[in-house]
Design an enzyme around this catalytic site. Structure first.
Site, PDB file in Angstrom:
ATOM      1  N   GLY A  76       0.850  -1.186   0.000  1.00 52.39           N
ATOM      2  CA  GLY A  76       0.000   0.000   0.000  1.00 52.39           C
ATOM      3  C   GLY A  76       0.879   1.227   0.000  1.00 52.39           C
ATOM      4  CE1 TYR A 149       5.907  -3.337  -0.934  1.00 48.91           C
ATOM      5  CE2 TYR A 149       7.290  -1.393  -1.226  1.00 48.91           C
ATOM      6  CZ  TYR A 149       6.411  -2.322  -1.741  1.00 48.91           C
ATOM      7  OH  TYR A 149       6.038  -2.253  -3.059  1.00 48.91           O
ATOM      8  CD  GLU A 191      -5.940   6.005   0.235  1.00 51.99           C
ATOM      9  OE1 GLU A 191      -6.048   4.785   0.440  1.00 51.99           O
ATOM     10  OE2 GLU A 191      -6.449   6.863   0.963  1.00 51.99           O
ATOM     11  CE  LYS A 192       2.739   2.865  -3.504  1.00 61.02           C
ATOM     12  NZ  LYS A 192       3.979   2.697  -4.237  1.00 61.02           N
ATOM     13  CE  LYS A 200      -5.698  13.371   1.820  1.00 58.16           C
ATOM     14  NZ  LYS A 200      -4.886  13.719   2.974  1.00 58.16           N
ATOM     15  CD  GLN A 218       7.255  14.644   1.679  1.00 59.10           C
ATOM     16  OE1 GLN A 218       7.336  15.836   1.925  1.00 59.10           O
ATOM     17  NE2 GLN A 218       6.266  13.898   2.136  1.00 59.10           N
ATOM     18  NE  ARG A 220       8.903   9.240  -1.900  1.00 61.91           N
ATOM     19  CZ  ARG A 220       9.526   9.791  -0.866  1.00 61.91           C
ATOM     20  NH1 ARG A 220      10.377  10.773  -1.061  1.00 61.91           N
ATOM     21  NH2 ARG A 220       9.323   9.359   0.363  1.00 61.91           N
ATOM     22  NE  ARG A 284      12.783   5.727  -2.911  1.00 61.70           N
ATOM     23  CZ  ARG A 284      12.126   5.077  -1.945  1.00 61.70           C
ATOM     24  NH1 ARG A 284      10.825   4.900  -2.030  1.00 61.70           N
ATOM     25  NH2 ARG A 284      12.773   4.609  -0.897  1.00 61.70           N
TER      26      ARG A 284
HETATM   27  P1  NAD Z   1      -1.872  -3.735  -5.742  1.00 62.36           P
HETATM   28  O1  NAD Z   1      -2.002  -3.823  -4.255  1.00 62.36           O
HETATM   29  O2  NAD Z   1      -2.929  -3.003  -6.491  1.00 62.36           O
HETATM   30  O3  NAD Z   1      -1.711  -5.185  -6.362  1.00 62.36           O
HETATM   31  C1  NAD Z   1      -1.178  -6.275  -5.662  1.00 62.36           C
HETATM   32  C2  NAD Z   1      -2.214  -7.365  -5.709  1.00 62.36           C
HETATM   33  O4  NAD Z   1      -1.697  -8.520  -5.049  1.00 62.36           O
HETATM   34  C3  NAD Z   1      -3.525  -7.003  -4.983  1.00 62.36           C
HETATM   35  O5  NAD Z   1      -4.624  -7.036  -5.872  1.00 62.36           O
HETATM   36  C4  NAD Z   1      -3.629  -8.040  -3.895  1.00 62.36           C
HETATM   37  O6  NAD Z   1      -4.976  -8.451  -3.629  1.00 62.36           O
HETATM   38  C5  NAD Z   1      -2.784  -9.176  -4.450  1.00 62.36           C
HETATM   39  N1  NAD Z   1      -2.363 -10.068  -3.379  1.00 62.36           N
HETATM   40  C6  NAD Z   1      -1.830  -9.734  -2.173  1.00 62.36           C
HETATM   41  N2  NAD Z   1      -1.651 -10.817  -1.421  1.00 62.36           N
HETATM   42  C7  NAD Z   1      -2.087 -11.881  -2.157  1.00 62.36           C
HETATM   43  C8  NAD Z   1      -2.199 -13.269  -1.910  1.00 62.36           C
HETATM   44  N3  NAD Z   1      -1.805 -13.787  -0.743  1.00 62.36           N
HETATM   45  N4  NAD Z   1      -2.697 -14.053  -2.878  1.00 62.36           N
HETATM   46  C9  NAD Z   1      -3.122 -13.529  -4.060  1.00 62.36           C
HETATM   47  N5  NAD Z   1      -3.049 -12.216  -4.354  1.00 62.36           N
HETATM   48  C10 NAD Z   1      -2.551 -11.404  -3.406  1.00 62.36           C
HETATM   49  O7  NAD Z   1      -0.435  -3.097  -6.012  1.00 62.36           O
HETATM   50  P2  NAD Z   1       0.234  -2.601  -7.374  1.00 62.36           P
HETATM   51  O8  NAD Z   1       0.462  -1.149  -7.219  1.00 62.36           O
HETATM   52  O9  NAD Z   1      -0.489  -3.119  -8.556  1.00 62.36           O
HETATM   53  O10 NAD Z   1       1.662  -3.317  -7.232  1.00 62.36           O
HETATM   54  C11 NAD Z   1       2.007  -4.489  -7.933  1.00 62.36           C
HETATM   55  C12 NAD Z   1       3.424  -4.891  -7.564  1.00 62.36           C
HETATM   56  O11 NAD Z   1       4.331  -3.835  -7.865  1.00 62.36           O
HETATM   57  C13 NAD Z   1       3.612  -5.206  -6.080  1.00 62.36           C
HETATM   58  O12 NAD Z   1       4.500  -6.282  -5.952  1.00 62.36           O
HETATM   59  C14 NAD Z   1       4.256  -3.951  -5.540  1.00 62.36           C
HETATM   60  O13 NAD Z   1       5.018  -4.203  -4.388  1.00 62.36           O
HETATM   61  C15 NAD Z   1       5.093  -3.514  -6.719  1.00 62.36           C
HETATM   62  N6  NAD Z   1       5.374  -2.073  -6.696  1.00 62.36           N
HETATM   63  C16 NAD Z   1       4.372  -1.171  -6.902  1.00 62.36           C
HETATM   64  C17 NAD Z   1       4.662   0.184  -6.877  1.00 62.36           C
HETATM   65  C18 NAD Z   1       3.596   1.231  -7.103  1.00 62.36           C
HETATM   66  O14 NAD Z   1       3.924   2.413  -7.056  1.00 62.36           O
HETATM   67  N7  NAD Z   1       2.342   0.872  -7.342  1.00 62.36           N
HETATM   68  C19 NAD Z   1       5.968   0.630  -6.625  1.00 62.36           C
HETATM   69  C20 NAD Z   1       6.951  -0.314  -6.405  1.00 62.36           C
HETATM   70  C21 NAD Z   1       6.657  -1.665  -6.464  1.00 62.36           C
END
Ligand code: NAD
Length: 320
Positions: A76, A149, A191-192, A200, A218, A220, A284
């Site tokens: 998240g 994380y 949400e990010k 908002k 900060q 980004r 960052r």
């Molecule tokens: P997201 O939370 O929308 O998607 C991740 C999905 O994984 C979710 O739908 C969640 O339900 C699913 N999930 C979690 N645990 C699970 C489980 N046990 N079994 C099955 N499904 C499971 O996040 P996202 O933004 O789409 O991110 C996708 C990937 O990219 C993640 O690995 C995240 O760490 C990485 N990431 C995202 C960002 C970003 O800015 N969004 C940045 C860096 C890395």
């Protein structure tokens, strides 16, 4: 026809990736804890299942999967990752998914596997100056991520690389930097920043006050999701293993990003109240030297363009 498995297909980036793979002619199986919250999946098969359960992993990898895209993670925005309250879940759940998927990918003969790491794995000591953060791929060690994380991501990068070395698994690893766009979480606490501020501003009247954690100075960079998916696919088609940054080099302060959103919304008189809250590192930015060199490509879309699309979508969602 190539068969792809997208883990996390009900999530933000996974949902966009399924669409892209379908448009490229893949047969796609998606798996997630939940169906996509905001749209009907384009996947040929969608399994609602928990990847912490090894039997679910076995089922979704059955039937001759060529490529795995491992995006499932317990994650998240700052409120979820930096509060400290979710550390045990973040580490346990995501590591368990990665441990099971990597092992079964080898056993089932998967041809190539993509893993989504994060810029959160970079050492905090290189990200204290908001004007000059260092996030080149070779600056990862000595390791000192500022969140559990980030530590889990670093562990899992190494896990996939170890399976590549010892078991012959063909892997690709990207470190995403703040991906944003439509069809992503925009409320509820995970949400990010871009989505949170679009919400908002959308929900405020011109002249209202909105809250922001920290002083907003900060820095980004934020990458629009379709360019992230471009990067994933280009990396998969290349010979380069990574880890490589997939991010934008257009660095802004959070205050500057909010000004952009106010301009898009045509609400110039919204003011920001700065309050205490979880923040993350002071600065960052993506460093795209390596991706330019290895893929001959880097993201190009201005932040403003991506924010326009995202704001429009969140504004519509918030009115539902
Ligand atoms: P997201 O939370 O929308 O998607 C991740 C999905 O994984 C979710 O739908 C969640 O339900 C699913 N999930 C979690 N645990 C699970 C489980 N046990 N079994 C099955 N499904 C499971 O996040 P996202 O933004 O789409 O991110 C996708 C990937 O990219 C993640 O690995 C995240 O760490 C990485 N990431 C995202 C960002 C970003 O800015 N969004 C940045 C860096 C890395």
């Amino acid at each position: 026809m190539k068969k792809a498995l997208v883990c996390g297909a009900g999530g933000f980036i996974g949902g966009h990736l399924v669409e892209r793979l379908k448009s490229e002619g893949y047969w796609v199986r998606g798996v997630d804890l939940k169906e996509h919250e905001y749209r009907k999946t384009a996947a040929d098969e969608f399994v609602v299942g928990d990847l912490r359960d090894v039997n679910v992993c076995k089922n979704v990898l059955a039937g001759g999967i060529d490529e795995v895209y491992q995006l499932a993670a317990d994650m998240g925005g700052a409120g979820f990752v930096f509060s400290g309250e979710n550390d045990a879940d973040i580490m346990h759940n995501s590591a368990l998914i990665n441990l099971q998927i990597v092992d079964l990918a080898v056993k089932t003969g998967v041809k190539k596997l993509f893993y989504s790491s994060s810029a959160c794995m970079y050492p905090a000591y290189n990200q204290t100056d908001p004007n000059n953060p260092k996030c080149s791929e070779d600056s990862a060690y000595p390791a000192a991520p500022d969140s559990e994380y980030g530590w889990e991501k670093l562990f899992s990068e190494r896990l996939f690389l170890a399976f590549a070395r010892n078991k012959g698994l063909d892997v690709r690893i990207a470190r995403f930097h703040n991906i944003f766009g439509e069809f992503g979480t925009w409320d509820g606490g995970r949400e990010k920043a871009p989505a949170a501020f679009c919400r908002k501003v959308a929900q405020a009247q011109d002249g209202d006050v909105i809250e922001m954690w920290g002083d907003g100075e900060q820095t980004r960079s934020f990458l629009y999701v379709s360019e992230c998916v471009d990067g994933i696919r280009r990396l998969m088609e290349s010979d380069f293993v990574g880890p490589v940054n997939i991010g934008s080099e257009e660095m802004v302060t959070i205050n500057q990003m909010v000004e952009m959103i106010k301009e898009i919304a045509n609400k110039p008189n919204i003011t920001v109240k700065h309050i205490d809250g979880p923040l993350g590192v002071r600065g960052r930015n993506s460093d795209n030297k390596l991706i330019r060199e290895k893929l001959g490509w880097e993201p190009k879309m201005p932040l403003m363009e991506g924010l326009k699309i995202t704001y429009k979508w969140i504004d519509q969602e918030a009115k539902k």
